[in-house]
Design a protein around this motif. Sequence first.
Motif, PDB file in Angstrom:
ATOM      1  N   TRP A  32      38.263 -22.091   1.178  1.00  0.00           N
ATOM      2  CA  TRP A  32      37.553 -22.369  -0.070  1.00  0.00           C
ATOM      3  C   TRP A  32      36.337 -21.479  -0.303  1.00  0.00           C
ATOM      4  O   TRP A  32      35.848 -21.400  -1.447  1.00  0.00           O
ATOM      5  CB  TRP A  32      37.157 -23.844  -0.167  1.00  0.00           C
ATOM      6  CG  TRP A  32      36.088 -24.298   0.782  1.00  0.00           C
ATOM      7  CD1 TRP A  32      36.264 -24.806   2.030  1.00  0.00           C
ATOM      8  CD2 TRP A  32      34.680 -24.313   0.536  1.00  0.00           C
ATOM      9  NE1 TRP A  32      35.052 -25.119   2.591  1.00  0.00           N
ATOM     10  CE2 TRP A  32      34.062 -24.836   1.691  1.00  0.00           C
ATOM     11  CE3 TRP A  32      33.878 -23.940  -0.544  1.00  0.00           C
ATOM     12  CZ2 TRP A  32      32.682 -24.985   1.793  1.00  0.00           C
ATOM     13  CZ3 TRP A  32      32.499 -24.086  -0.444  1.00  0.00           C
ATOM     14  CH2 TRP A  32      31.922 -24.616   0.719  1.00  0.00           C
ATOM     15  N   ALA A  33      35.841 -20.802   0.712  1.00  0.00           N
ATOM     16  CA  ALA A  33      34.652 -19.952   0.545  1.00  0.00           C
ATOM     17  C   ALA A  33      34.870 -18.573   1.157  1.00  0.00           C
ATOM     18  O   ALA A  33      34.133 -18.154   2.047  1.00  0.00           O
ATOM     19  CB  ALA A  33      33.432 -20.629   1.167  1.00  0.00           C
ATOM     20  N   PRO A  34      35.897 -17.850   0.697  1.00  0.00           N
ATOM     21  CA  PRO A  34      36.156 -16.540   1.288  1.00  0.00           C
ATOM     22  C   PRO A  34      35.024 -15.548   1.055  1.00  0.00           C
ATOM     23  O   PRO A  34      34.933 -14.553   1.761  1.00  0.00           O
ATOM     24  CB  PRO A  34      37.452 -16.092   0.609  1.00  0.00           C
ATOM     25  CG  PRO A  34      37.474 -16.830  -0.683  1.00  0.00           C
ATOM     26  CD  PRO A  34      36.824 -18.157  -0.386  1.00  0.00           C
ATOM     27  N   GLY A  35      34.141 -15.839   0.105  1.00  0.00           N
ATOM     28  CA  GLY A  35      32.977 -14.983  -0.114  1.00  0.00           C
ATOM     29  C   GLY A  35      32.030 -15.001   1.069  1.00  0.00           C
ATOM     30  O   GLY A  35      31.313 -14.032   1.320  1.00  0.00           O
ATOM     31  N   LEU A  36      32.008 -16.101   1.804  1.00  0.00           N
ATOM     32  CA  LEU A  36      31.151 -16.181   2.989  1.00  0.00           C
ATOM     33  C   LEU A  36      31.785 -15.425   4.147  1.00  0.00           C
ATOM     34  O   LEU A  36      31.110 -14.704   4.868  1.00  0.00           O
ATOM     35  CB  LEU A  36      30.904 -17.640   3.378  1.00  0.00           C
ATOM     36  CG  LEU A  36      30.086 -17.867   4.645  1.00  0.00           C
ATOM     37  CD1 LEU A  36      28.704 -17.239   4.518  1.00  0.00           C
ATOM     38  CD2 LEU A  36      29.966 -19.347   4.935  1.00  0.00           C
ATOM     39  N   GLY A  37      33.074 -15.587   4.314  1.00  0.00           N
ATOM     40  CA  GLY A  37      33.751 -14.895   5.406  1.00  0.00           C
ATOM     41  C   GLY A  37      35.244 -15.121   5.349  1.00  0.00           C
ATOM     42  O   GLY A  37      35.706 -16.128   4.809  1.00  0.00           O
ATOM     43  N   LEU A 122      33.418 -22.907  -5.458  1.00  0.00           N
ATOM     44  CA  LEU A 122      33.465 -24.335  -5.763  1.00  0.00           C
ATOM     45  C   LEU A 122      34.707 -24.681  -6.583  1.00  0.00           C
ATOM     46  O   LEU A 122      35.308 -25.743  -6.389  1.00  0.00           O
ATOM     47  CB  LEU A 122      32.186 -24.778  -6.486  1.00  0.00           C
ATOM     48  CG  LEU A 122      30.905 -24.700  -5.655  1.00  0.00           C
ATOM     49  CD1 LEU A 122      29.721 -25.189  -6.484  1.00  0.00           C
ATOM     50  CD2 LEU A 122      31.005 -25.469  -4.353  1.00  0.00           C
ATOM     51  N   ALA A 123      35.112 -23.798  -7.484  1.00  0.00           N
ATOM     52  CA  ALA A 123      36.342 -24.019  -8.252  1.00  0.00           C
ATOM     53  C   ALA A 123      37.557 -24.014  -7.314  1.00  0.00           C
ATOM     54  O   ALA A 123      38.484 -24.816  -7.473  1.00  0.00           O
ATOM     55  CB  ALA A 123      36.489 -22.952  -9.331  1.00  0.00           C
ATOM     56  N   ARG A 124      37.535 -23.127  -6.321  1.00  0.00           N
ATOM     57  CA  ARG A 124      38.615 -23.074  -5.328  1.00  0.00           C
ATOM     58  C   ARG A 124      38.635 -24.370  -4.522  1.00  0.00           C
ATOM     59  O   ARG A 124      39.709 -24.936  -4.254  1.00  0.00           O
ATOM     60  CB  ARG A 124      38.402 -21.863  -4.416  1.00  0.00           C
ATOM     61  CG  ARG A 124      39.600 -21.480  -3.594  1.00  0.00           C
ATOM     62  CD  ARG A 124      39.373 -20.169  -2.836  1.00  0.00           C
ATOM     63  NE  ARG A 124      39.195 -19.030  -3.739  1.00  0.00           N
ATOM     64  CZ  ARG A 124      38.017 -18.445  -4.019  1.00  0.00           C
ATOM     65  NH1 ARG A 124      36.914 -18.838  -3.437  1.00  0.00           N
ATOM     66  NH2 ARG A 124      37.955 -17.447  -4.865  1.00  0.00           N
ATOM     67  N   LEU A 125      37.467 -24.857  -4.118  1.00  0.00           N
ATOM     68  CA  LEU A 125      37.362 -26.119  -3.384  1.00  0.00           C
ATOM     69  C   LEU A 125      37.945 -27.259  -4.223  1.00  0.00           C
ATOM     70  O   LEU A 125      38.724 -28.070  -3.719  1.00  0.00           O
ATOM     71  CB  LEU A 125      35.903 -26.393  -3.030  1.00  0.00           C
ATOM     72  CG  LEU A 125      35.608 -27.684  -2.280  1.00  0.00           C
ATOM     73  CD1 LEU A 125      36.242 -27.672  -0.891  1.00  0.00           C
ATOM     74  CD2 LEU A 125      34.095 -27.892  -2.172  1.00  0.00           C
ATOM     75  N   LYS A 126      37.592 -27.307  -5.505  1.00  0.00           N
ATOM     76  CA  LYS A 126      38.124 -28.330  -6.411  1.00  0.00           C
ATOM     77  C   LYS A 126      39.654 -28.266  -6.444  1.00  0.00           C
ATOM     78  O   LYS A 126      40.325 -29.297  -6.303  1.00  0.00           O
ATOM     79  CB  LYS A 126      37.552 -28.101  -7.808  1.00  0.00           C
ATOM     80  CG  LYS A 126      38.131 -28.986  -8.902  1.00  0.00           C
ATOM     81  CD  LYS A 126      37.561 -28.591 -10.252  1.00  0.00           C
ATOM     82  CE  LYS A 126      38.153 -29.388 -11.398  1.00  0.00           C
ATOM     83  NZ  LYS A 126      37.664 -30.767 -11.448  1.00  0.00           N
ATOM     84  N   HIS A 127      40.182 -27.076  -6.622  1.00  0.00           N
ATOM     85  CA  HIS A 127      41.641 -26.905  -6.703  1.00  0.00           C
ATOM     86  C   HIS A 127      42.329 -27.404  -5.415  1.00  0.00           C
ATOM     87  O   HIS A 127      43.319 -28.132  -5.470  1.00  0.00           O
ATOM     88  CB  HIS A 127      41.993 -25.439  -6.970  1.00  0.00           C
ATOM     89  CG  HIS A 127      43.452 -25.181  -6.933  1.00  0.00           C
ATOM     90  ND1 HIS A 127      44.300 -25.527  -7.971  1.00  0.00           N
ATOM     91  CD2 HIS A 127      44.241 -24.637  -5.967  1.00  0.00           C
ATOM     92  CE1 HIS A 127      45.529 -25.207  -7.646  1.00  0.00           C
ATOM     93  NE2 HIS A 127      45.538 -24.653  -6.453  1.00  0.00           N
TER      94      HIS A 127
END
Length: 133
Positions: A32-37, A122-127
């Motif tokens: 859900w947070a590929p921007g972090l890693g 956050l949109a990815r987490l929601k999905h």
Amino acid sequence: MASQSRHISERIDRQAADVYGYTSDPAHLPAWAPGLGDSVEHEDGRWYVRTPAGRAGFAFAERNDFGVLDHDVTLPSGEVVHIPMRVIPDGDACEVVFTLRRLPGMSDDDLTRDAGLVQADLARLKHILEAGG
């Protein structure tokens, strides 16, 4: 001088406890947070994420009943960035709120870009969670 912050949120149609349980597990970060890693490692009781800048340490606040997902990211430079994050119950759903702070030397364009990346995460987490993840 106080830093500038942006509060970025996403409503998720799942119970807050479910969202907190999934989100607080660092093993789920790449989903859900590929921007972090793009990958995580658990070594000697600590979590690490592989970022474009190198390996960074990652630690959530201790598990709690209040939905607090604050976390510290220790950058490859050794600098620690504290990130406030919450899961706020709202009936049978919840809202996830991420506080993005302007770091020293960060331009307006950089802040806007990072806000967009957080909103996408956050949109990815929601999905993921609304699909049953």
